[in-house]
Design an enzyme around this catalytic site. Structure first.
Site, mmCIF file in Angstrom:
data_model
loop_
_atom_site.group_PDB
_atom_site.id
_atom_site.type_symbol
_atom_site.label_atom_id
_atom_site.label_comp_id
_atom_site.label_asym_id
_atom_site.label_seq_id
_atom_site.Cartn_x
_atom_site.Cartn_y
_atom_site.Cartn_z
ATOM 1 N N ARG A 103 0.878 -1.187 0.000
ATOM 2 C CA ARG A 103 0.000 0.000 0.000
ATOM 3 C C ARG A 103 0.904 1.222 0.000
ATOM 4 N NH1 ARG A 103 -5.358 1.575 3.431
ATOM 5 N NH2 ARG A 103 -6.136 0.047 1.940
ATOM 6 N N HIS A 130 -7.377 0.571 -6.426
ATOM 7 C CA HIS A 130 -7.600 -0.271 -5.240
ATOM 8 C C HIS A 130 -8.307 -1.558 -5.703
ATOM 9 C CE1 HIS A 130 -7.817 -1.448 -1.198
ATOM 10 N NE2 HIS A 130 -8.670 -0.567 -0.694
ATOM 11 N N GLN A 133 -10.252 -4.029 -3.277
ATOM 12 C CA GLN A 133 -11.523 -3.484 -2.795
ATOM 13 C C GLN A 133 -12.644 -3.730 -3.795
ATOM 14 O OE1 GLN A 133 -12.251 -1.524 0.189
ATOM 15 N NE2 GLN A 133 -14.287 -2.080 -0.521
ATOM 16 N N ASP A 225 -17.245 7.092 -1.261
ATOM 17 C CA ASP A 225 -15.913 7.003 -0.633
ATOM 18 C C ASP A 225 -15.646 8.362 0.009
ATOM 19 O OD1 ASP A 225 -13.240 6.384 -0.017
ATOM 20 O OD2 ASP A 225 -12.517 6.743 -2.057
ATOM 21 N N CYS A 265 -16.598 1.857 0.618
ATOM 22 C CA CYS A 265 -15.404 1.043 0.862
ATOM 23 C C CYS A 265 -14.942 1.143 2.315
ATOM 24 C CB CYS A 265 -14.284 1.468 -0.085
ATOM 25 S SG CYS A 265 -13.881 3.226 0.001
ATOM 26 N N ARG A 293 -13.989 -8.687 2.186
ATOM 27 C CA ARG A 293 -12.574 -8.437 1.877
ATOM 28 C C ARG A 293 -11.745 -9.666 2.261
ATOM 29 N NH1 ARG A 293 -10.694 -3.168 1.787
ATOM 30 N NH2 ARG A 293 -8.842 -4.116 0.909
HETATM 31 N N1 NVA Z 1 -9.962 6.949 -1.469
HETATM 32 C C1 NVA Z 1 -9.631 6.458 -0.161
HETATM 33 C C2 NVA Z 1 -9.878 4.992 -0.071
HETATM 34 C C3 NVA Z 1 -9.633 4.388 1.275
HETATM 35 C C4 NVA Z 1 -9.868 2.916 1.320
HETATM 36 C C5 NVA Z 1 -8.186 6.783 0.140
HETATM 37 O O1 NVA Z 1 -7.337 6.620 -0.749
HETATM 38 O O2 NVA Z 1 -7.890 7.230 1.252
HETATM 39 N N1 CP Z 2 -11.375 0.054 2.410
HETATM 40 C C1 CP Z 2 -10.088 -0.043 2.823
HETATM 41 O O1 CP Z 2 -9.173 -0.345 2.065
HETATM 42 O O2 CP Z 2 -9.945 0.195 4.147
HETATM 43 P P1 CP Z 2 -8.551 0.390 4.923
HETATM 44 O O3 CP Z 2 -7.989 1.704 4.456
HETATM 45 O O4 CP Z 2 -8.961 0.410 6.359
HETATM 46 O O5 CP Z 2 -7.652 -0.742 4.586
#
Ligand code: NVA
Ligand code: CP
Length: 308
Positions: A103, A130, A133, A225, A265, A293
């Site tokens: 990540r 992502h 997800q 989101d 999400c 998930r």
């Molecule tokens: N768009 C959000 C998704 C989190 C799962 C982010 O990148 O923070």
């Molecule tokens: N939806 C998601 O990826 O959540 P986290 O950021 O908690 O991993």
């Protein structure tokens, strides 16, 4: 399936169906409390440069449940933080491990890691994509609707990672997707172009609008989101203003199909992108969505690391 899962556009429709079938099998085993250890003796490295609740915990516990071991490596834990190259890191990881979840911020970093590693690399979120997800979300929709083709998802909010992966996923599976964003927050134009072409081939439809009410017309699912993603915290105040009108609330939900389902999400910010009564209401399936998930990612792990 290929060695890595970096974006949904990289994998085939058959790969996705294979993931779903295996996730269903794993979910049944999990629910029955049966032990299943196909990844005994395997180790997964998890490089996380951003916070995570769902992704980290579901991959870590998923790996344990499959009989393997997961090694969590935070932003500051690796020599990469002190300038060791991504290529060298990938080569070293390949000497000790069987797979990597990463990540981070840029998709290029994930691509570079994958092209220098001989083991599977799984994208656990970048600013651009992502995939895990949206694969889980499509699995959840399959469970609810019994099909994906022709199901309409209305996405509300920022055109970044989640929207881009929705474009890749929906187009591949012949879904109808409408993306509602303020004019300055549209998804990546190359990804839109690719998705429109793929959707056409698969009998789906992609629409983009800056009018949320137009977006939710005939929607089976409304999906949202956060307005301020990880790494954009400085833009929080501006985004609150720019996204005003895109909140998923009772009024907007009322403009979709009567039995519309609400997805997110997560993490959610009640009172911003979604109202509390909607996310906590009867149409919401956000916790089932989050639960899946675990099963979908376990399927991905077994397919990529266990030669399933
Ligand atoms: N768009 C959000 C998704 C989190 C799962 C982010 O990148 O923070
Ligand atoms: N939806 C998601 O990826 O959540 P986290 O950021 O908690 O991993």
């Amino acid at each position: 399936m290929k060695k890595d899962l970096l974006t949904i556009s990289d994998i085939s429709r058959e790969d996705i169906e294979g993931i779903f079938n295996h996730a269903k099998f794993l979910k049944e085993k999990f629910r029955a409390g049966e032990t299943y250890h196909p990844l005994k003796g395997k180790t997964l490295g998890m490089i996380f440069k951003k916070a995570s609740t769902r992704t980290r915990i579901s991959f870590e516990s998923g790996m344990y449940q499959l009989g393997g071991h997961a090694l969590f490596l935070g932003a500051k834990d690796l020599q990469m933080d002190r300038g060791e190259s991504i290529a060298d890191t990938a080569k070293i990881f390949s000497l000790y491990l069987d797979g990597i979840v990463v990540r981070t911020f840029s998709q290029d970093e994930v691509e570079e890691l994958a092209s220098n590693a001989s083991i599977a690399v799984i994208n656990g979120l970048t600013d651009q994509h992502h995939p895990c997800q949206i694969l889980s979300d499509m699995f959840t929709i399959m469970e609810k609707f019994g099909r994906l083709k022709g199901v309409k998802v209305a996405y509300m909010g920022d055109g970044n990672n989640i929207a881009n992966s929705w474009l890749d996923g929906a187009s591949k599976m012949g879904m109808n997707l409408s993306i509602s964003t303020p004019p300055d927050y549209k998804p990546n134009s190359e990804i839109i172009k690719r998705a429109v072409a793929v959707a056409q081939k698969n009998g789906g439809k992609i629409e983009l609008t800056d009018d949320p009410f137009e977006g939710v017309m005939d929607a089976d699912i409304i999906y949202t989101d956060v307005w301020t993603s990880m790494g954009q915290e400085d833009e929080y105040d501006k985004r609150l203003k720019d996204f005003k009108g895109f909140q998923v609330n009772t009024k907007l939900v009322g403009a979709a199909k009567k039995d519309v389902k609400i997805m997110h999400c997560l993490p959610a910010h009640r009172g911003e992108e979604i109202s509390a009564d909607v996310i906590d209401g009867e149409k919401s399936i956000v916790f089932e969505e989050a639960g899946n998930r675990l099963h979908v990612q376990k399927a991905i792990l077994e397919i990529l690391m266990g030669g399933k």
